[in-house]
Design a protein around this motif. Structure first.
Motif, PDB file in Angstrom:
ATOM      1  N   TYR A 161       0.848  -1.187   0.000  1.00 49.41           N
ATOM      2  CA  TYR A 161       0.000   0.000   0.000  1.00 49.41           C
ATOM      3  C   TYR A 161       0.882   1.235   0.000  1.00 49.41           C
ATOM      4  CZ  TYR A 161       1.062   0.464   4.957  1.00 49.41           C
ATOM      5  OH  TYR A 161       1.710   0.615   6.149  1.00 49.41           O
ATOM      6  N   ALA A 195      -4.556   4.690   3.449  1.00 53.47           N
ATOM      7  CA  ALA A 195      -3.792   3.684   2.710  1.00 53.47           C
ATOM      8  C   ALA A 195      -4.505   3.387   1.395  1.00 53.47           C
ATOM      9  CB  ALA A 195      -3.673   2.402   3.528  1.00 53.47           C
ATOM     10  N   CYS A 196      -3.722   3.253   0.325  1.00 53.87           N
ATOM     11  CA  CYS A 196      -4.243   2.876  -0.988  1.00 53.87           C
ATOM     12  C   CYS A 196      -3.570   1.579  -1.410  1.00 53.87           C
ATOM     13  CB  CYS A 196      -3.896   3.935  -2.030  1.00 53.87           C
ATOM     14  SG  CYS A 196      -5.156   5.137  -2.264  1.00 53.87           S
ATOM     15  N   ALA A 197      -4.358   0.572  -1.742  1.00 53.03           N
ATOM     16  CA  ALA A 197      -3.802  -0.704  -2.183  1.00 53.03           C
ATOM     17  C   ALA A 197      -3.006  -0.500  -3.468  1.00 53.03           C
ATOM     18  CB  ALA A 197      -4.913  -1.711  -2.419  1.00 53.03           C
TER      19      ALA A 197
END
Length: 148
Positions: A3, A22-24
């Motif tokens: 992430y 959080a960004c995957a």
């Protein structure tokens, strides 16, 4: 799962402070052939072509039955069901499905194998992207100072 961290504001409340989320980060898109290779290499009694035929048949049947208004329950995989994207009509008598229904979408309700992915996942920050961003930012700031 990798992430990256991003700072975002709330679209409805732009005056509020931004928060970090959080960004995957996806390694890649796994093709059906790659997924089937993975399955067959892990002790499957069936061949890749068998799975492809089954998946193709299931997809075709699901599309047909959802077009008829069915919700499809695939046990551990979950339930798939159609939803409508519509424009409103002024009255019930004025509603015309050909005019007001814009699209049919498929929604997914996760089954048991997908409900608690967090418990099955190991998280690690993708520092590569952060370092790239910081390096670019430092380079830009350095050029600005040199131009002054």
């Amino acid at each position: 799962m990798k992430y990256t961290l991003v700072k975002r504001g709330h679209p409805r409340y732009p005056e509020r402070d931004k928060k970090v989320y959080a960004c995957a980060q996806y390694e890649k898109t796994l093709s059906i052939d790659e997924l089937l290779d993975y399955i067959t290499l892990h002790g499957s009694a069936f061949r890749k072509g068998d799975y492809k035929a089954v998946i193709s048949t299931i997809a075709e049947a699901m599309a047909e039955k959802m077009a008829e208004g069915y919700k499809i329950d695939l046990a551990e995989m979950g339930k798939f069901y159609p939803t409508l994207e519509c424009e409103g009509a002024e009255t019930m008598d004025n509603f015309n499905p050909d005019k007001h229904i814009k699209a049919v979408h498929v929604n997914w309700e996760p089954g048991d194998d997908f409900k608690d992915l967090k418990r099955k996942t190991t998280f690690r920050e993708d520092l590569t992207r952060r370092m790239q961003k910081e390096t670019l930012k430092a380079g830009t700031e350095k050029r600005k100072k040199e131009e002054e």
